[in-house]
Design an enzyme around this catalytic site. Sequence first.
Site, PDB file in Angstrom:
ATOM      1  N   ALA A  16       0.837  -1.209   0.000  1.00 54.74           N
ATOM      2  CA  ALA A  16       0.000   0.000   0.000  1.00 54.74           C
ATOM      3  C   ALA A  16       0.871   1.258   0.000  1.00 54.74           C
ATOM      4  O   ALA A  16       0.648   2.186  -0.781  1.00 54.74           O
ATOM      5  CB  ALA A  16      -0.928  -0.010   1.205  1.00 54.74           C
ATOM      6  N   VAL A  48       2.406 -10.963   2.142  1.00 57.82           N
ATOM      7  CA  VAL A  48       1.545 -11.862   1.368  1.00 57.82           C
ATOM      8  C   VAL A  48       0.675 -10.963   0.480  1.00 57.82           C
ATOM      9  O   VAL A  48       0.660  -9.763   0.652  1.00 57.82           O
ATOM     10  CB  VAL A  48       0.646 -12.760   2.250  1.00 57.82           C
ATOM     11  CG1 VAL A  48       1.411 -13.924   2.798  1.00 57.82           C
ATOM     12  CG2 VAL A  48       0.016 -11.957   3.372  1.00 57.82           C
ATOM     13  N   ALA A  51      -1.876 -12.393  -5.498  1.00 54.96           N
ATOM     14  CA  ALA A  51      -2.772 -12.455  -6.654  1.00 54.96           C
ATOM     15  C   ALA A  51      -3.459 -11.112  -6.831  1.00 54.96           C
ATOM     16  O   ALA A  51      -3.845 -10.471  -5.863  1.00 54.96           O
ATOM     17  CB  ALA A  51      -3.813 -13.552  -6.445  1.00 54.96           C
ATOM     18  N   LYS A  79      -2.503 -14.213 -14.938  1.00 53.84           N
ATOM     19  CA  LYS A  79      -3.690 -14.775 -14.266  1.00 53.84           C
ATOM     20  C   LYS A  79      -4.939 -14.450 -15.075  1.00 53.84           C
ATOM     21  O   LYS A  79      -5.202 -13.289 -15.366  1.00 53.84           O
ATOM     22  CB  LYS A  79      -3.781 -14.177 -12.853  1.00 53.84           C
ATOM     23  CG  LYS A  79      -5.035 -14.568 -12.092  1.00 53.84           C
ATOM     24  CD  LYS A  79      -5.103 -13.903 -10.715  1.00 53.84           C
ATOM     25  CE  LYS A  79      -6.451 -14.158 -10.065  1.00 53.84           C
ATOM     26  NZ  LYS A  79      -6.660 -13.340  -8.851  1.00 53.84           N
ATOM     27  N   ILE A 346      -5.384  -5.415  -2.943  1.00 57.81           N
ATOM     28  CA  ILE A 346      -4.504  -4.506  -3.694  1.00 57.81           C
ATOM     29  C   ILE A 346      -5.368  -3.614  -4.604  1.00 57.81           C
ATOM     30  O   ILE A 346      -5.084  -2.431  -4.787  1.00 57.81           O
ATOM     31  CB  ILE A 346      -3.445  -5.302  -4.490  1.00 57.81           C
ATOM     32  CG1 ILE A 346      -2.498  -6.002  -3.485  1.00 57.81           C
ATOM     33  CG2 ILE A 346      -2.652  -4.398  -5.427  1.00 57.81           C
ATOM     34  CD1 ILE A 346      -1.475  -6.927  -4.115  1.00 57.81           C
ATOM     35  N   GLY A 434     -17.522   0.536  -8.723  1.00 61.70           N
ATOM     36  CA  GLY A 434     -17.365  -0.587  -7.803  1.00 61.70           C
ATOM     37  C   GLY A 434     -16.944  -1.828  -8.560  1.00 61.70           C
ATOM     38  O   GLY A 434     -17.132  -1.950  -9.774  1.00 61.70           O
TER      39      GLY A 434
HETATM   40  C1  LIG Z   1      -3.242 -14.201   4.163  1.00 60.94           C
HETATM   41  C2  LIG Z   1      -3.352 -13.007   3.275  1.00 60.94           C
HETATM   42  C3  LIG Z   1      -3.386 -13.178   1.897  1.00 60.94           C
HETATM   43  C4  LIG Z   1      -3.524 -12.072   1.063  1.00 60.94           C
HETATM   44  N1  LIG Z   1      -3.625 -12.268  -0.286  1.00 60.94           N
HETATM   45  C5  LIG Z   1      -3.876 -11.198  -1.081  1.00 60.94           C
HETATM   46  C6  LIG Z   1      -4.019 -11.364  -2.479  1.00 60.94           C
HETATM   47  O1  LIG Z   1      -3.884 -12.454  -3.032  1.00 60.94           O
HETATM   48  N2  LIG Z   1      -4.287 -10.266  -3.222  1.00 60.94           N
HETATM   49  C7  LIG Z   1      -4.427  -9.029  -2.667  1.00 60.94           C
HETATM   50  O2  LIG Z   1      -4.733  -8.075  -3.381  1.00 60.94           O
HETATM   51  N3  LIG Z   1      -4.228  -8.849  -1.351  1.00 60.94           N
HETATM   52  C8  LIG Z   1      -3.969  -9.888  -0.550  1.00 60.94           C
HETATM   53  N4  LIG Z   1      -3.769  -9.689   0.782  1.00 60.94           N
HETATM   54  C9  LIG Z   1      -3.719  -8.334   1.309  1.00 60.94           C
HETATM   55  C10 LIG Z   1      -2.349  -7.731   1.010  1.00 60.94           C
HETATM   56  O3  LIG Z   1      -1.340  -8.507   1.588  1.00 60.94           O
HETATM   57  C11 LIG Z   1      -2.255  -6.321   1.551  1.00 60.94           C
HETATM   58  O4  LIG Z   1      -3.378  -5.583   1.167  1.00 60.94           O
HETATM   59  C12 LIG Z   1      -1.057  -5.622   1.008  1.00 60.94           C
HETATM   60  O5  LIG Z   1       0.095  -6.357   1.235  1.00 60.94           O
HETATM   61  C13 LIG Z   1      -0.899  -4.262   1.616  1.00 60.94           C
HETATM   62  O6  LIG Z   1      -0.418  -4.351   2.914  1.00 60.94           O
HETATM   63  P1  LIG Z   1      -0.079  -3.004   3.636  1.00 60.94           P
HETATM   64  O7  LIG Z   1       0.918  -2.282   2.827  1.00 60.94           O
HETATM   65  O8  LIG Z   1      -1.368  -2.319   3.953  1.00 60.94           O
HETATM   66  O9  LIG Z   1       0.541  -3.468   5.039  1.00 60.94           O
HETATM   67  P2  LIG Z   1       1.993  -4.065   5.399  1.00 60.94           P
HETATM   68  O10 LIG Z   1       2.563  -4.875   4.319  1.00 60.94           O
HETATM   69  O11 LIG Z   1       1.813  -4.729   6.736  1.00 60.94           O
HETATM   70  O12 LIG Z   1       2.905  -2.788   5.594  1.00 60.94           O
HETATM   71  C14 LIG Z   1       2.858  -2.013   6.767  1.00 60.94           C
HETATM   72  C15 LIG Z   1       4.046  -1.058   6.773  1.00 60.94           C
HETATM   73  O13 LIG Z   1       3.923  -0.182   7.872  1.00 60.94           O
HETATM   74  C16 LIG Z   1       5.176  -0.103   8.528  1.00 60.94           C
HETATM   75  N5  LIG Z   1       4.959   0.230   9.931  1.00 60.94           N
HETATM   76  C17 LIG Z   1       4.044  -0.276  10.785  1.00 60.94           C
HETATM   77  N6  LIG Z   1       4.199   0.265  12.012  1.00 60.94           N
HETATM   78  C18 LIG Z   1       5.235   1.139  11.916  1.00 60.94           C
HETATM   79  C19 LIG Z   1       5.887   1.990  12.835  1.00 60.94           C
HETATM   80  N7  LIG Z   1       5.521   2.076  14.127  1.00 60.94           N
HETATM   81  N8  LIG Z   1       6.908   2.741  12.392  1.00 60.94           N
HETATM   82  C20 LIG Z   1       7.325   2.684  11.107  1.00 60.94           C
HETATM   83  N9  LIG Z   1       6.749   1.877  10.191  1.00 60.94           N
HETATM   84  C21 LIG Z   1       5.719   1.113  10.606  1.00 60.94           C
HETATM   85  C22 LIG Z   1       5.787  -1.482   8.323  1.00 60.94           C
HETATM   86  O14 LIG Z   1       7.160  -1.462   8.507  1.00 60.94           O
HETATM   87  C23 LIG Z   1       5.392  -1.751   6.878  1.00 60.94           C
HETATM   88  O15 LIG Z   1       6.316  -1.127   6.038  1.00 60.94           O
HETATM   89  C24 LIG Z   1      -3.596 -10.774   1.624  1.00 60.94           C
HETATM   90  C25 LIG Z   1      -3.498 -10.605   3.001  1.00 60.94           C
HETATM   91  C26 LIG Z   1      -3.394 -11.693   3.830  1.00 60.94           C
HETATM   92  C27 LIG Z   1      -3.309 -11.482   5.331  1.00 60.94           C
END
Ligand SMILES: Cc1cc2nc3c(=O)[nH]c(=O)nc-3n(C[C@H](O)[C@H](O)[C@H](O)COP(=O)(O)OP(=O)(O)OC[C@H]3O[C@@H](n4cnc5c(N)ncnc54)[C@H](O)[C@@H]3O)c2cc1C
Length: 513
Positions: A16, A48, A51, A79, A346, A434
């Site tokens: 994200a 993770v 896809a 895909k 995503i 949507g």
């Molecule tokens: C089991 C599973 C399967 C998934 N499969 C899919 C899929 O197939 N397709 C899909 O579209 N989505 C999928 N997702 C969702 C996808 O993984 C997330 O939407 C995507 O990775 C985005 O994650 P994020 O960036 O929001 O969070 P994260 O990857 O957790 O990133 C969080 C960030 O915040 C930082 N951070 C947190 N706290 C602090 C702090 N105090 N100080 C500094 N930095 C901090 C961390 O270091 C990290 O850089 C899946 C999720 C799960 C749990």
Amino acid sequence: MSNQPFRVVILGGGTAGWMAATALASMLPRQRYSVTLVESEAIGIVGVGEATLPQMKNFNDLLAIDEAEMMRSTRATFKLGIDFVDWGFVGSSYVHPFGIHGPGATGLAFHQRWLRTVSAGRDWSIEDFSFAVAAARANRFEFPRDGTAINSTYSYAYHFDASLYAAYLRGVAEARGVTRVEGKVRDVEQGEMSGEIRALLLESGIRVDGEFFVDCSGFRSLLLSGKLGVEWDDWSRWLPCDRALPVPTERCGELTPYTRVTAMKAGWRWRIPLQHRTGNGYVFSSRFIDEEKAREELLASLDEPLLAEPRLLKFEAGRRVRSWERNCVALGLSSGFLEPLESTSIYLVQIAIMHLVELFPTGKIDPRLVAEFNRRMDLEYDRIRDFLILHYHLNSRDDSELWRYCRGMDVPQSLEQKIELFRHSGYIEDYRYGLFNAPSWLSVFLGQGLTPEHHHPLADAVPVARLENELDRLRTEIEDRVDEMPKHATFLARYAEAHEATEAALHKAEARL
Ligand SMILES: Cc1cc2nc3c(=O)[nH]c(=O)nc-3n(C[C@H](O)[C@H](O)[C@H](O)COP(=O)(O)OP(=O)(O)OC[C@H]3O[C@@H](n4cnc5c(N)ncnc54)[C@H](O)[C@@H]3O)c2cc1C
């Protein structure tokens, strides 16, 4: 507005965070906006999310991201949809394709004609008329053609290594002017009167000031929830899965251009083919199975050698009631998570970025922008929620508690209405905004075993024998065109070879298949 740039600060460097950083740095004028991203290597990313949906290609194109380079860097594959195994009932399988059924614009929805032939006694599946399904089942891939031919009726997405994707985007974002700050946020400074966020205070003593903050801190939701106190809307009564055990295995077998999701007694497991490994995982409900048993079931289901041990992830299905609050927008897991079944997370990041860019503040935050952004995101979340619940609710499995619970549960009225409309005469509500349009709903309604009671009377306008002939010809044409396509592995190797070797040209195109 002063001459000082408007400072945008992103907290979090997962998918994200880096998607937001790349998009904002690419789209906002540099002389007016600066973009800084804070992340902590010690905390890391969820890693993770392998896809995607076809909208990802639009995102890449918009940001001038080179597809072949991105795919090579993230060990990606193509895909064409998702194969649902054992979902409607044990032994069933259907594909939710990225494409339509039938030949394109036909006036009356194609499936109404198909329904007419079925009610006249023809025993064929709607899948026989989907180019994307036929190509997926044959493990073939090439880019869709332009125009109106049958091989223009699909689109495609990617499977990729999620941690490589964030790393790849980091390179792009930094090259486009994003400043990265390493460190763990210890505290957050807020304006006394306004409550707006003013600065992130890092453990190292560094202070990062900004006018606008994007919370991409993952499940922690440090700013939106932690500081601004935006409440959680819990949807676990409809989407009971709350744990995942992801595990990578070695790659073997033919490289499929689709994700496979297999229903299990207390959830489902995924299989995602990448160039260098296979991603697997068990998503389950802790109300119906404990972690140890889930781990056993997962390991027993895998044929390929493990590359790591399964690691437990906990989550809850739901979302923050507002994604934009004061001067902070949350993207990704910090704004919500609806479980990974249809790979929507995503996409939700991407669409939120697009809405944000369209409504981007120029100075003081105007509540009208905030309300409009939140309205749009409500719509996105609600539509995805209903579509996901459909997969659980419409089942005729009788082998375990989870599936019985889901079949019997009350569902949101918006979904109930869609189901009843389809049950009556195959009518599918369409919408402009949507995710998931009529072809997606169609494949899941039928795939999960719901057949309409009637077809549309307009389908009776043509004699059924003529309809059958047309459909027969269409089916043959699909088969013929699919036979001409290269195997997915061959196409990928060629595409990659044109842009340097990928995994020894995918094991020499899977040892020539
Ligand atoms: C089991 C599973 C399967 C998934 N499969 C899919 C899929 O197939 N397709 C899909 O579209 N989505 C999928 N997702 C969702 C996808 O993984 C997330 O939407 C995507 O990775 C985005 O994650 P994020 O960036 O929001 O969070 P994260 O990857 O957790 O990133 C969080 C960030 O915040 C930082 N951070 C947190 N706290 C602090 C702090 N105090 N100080 C500094 N930095 C901090 C961390 O270091 C990290 O850089 C899946 C999720 C799960 C749990």
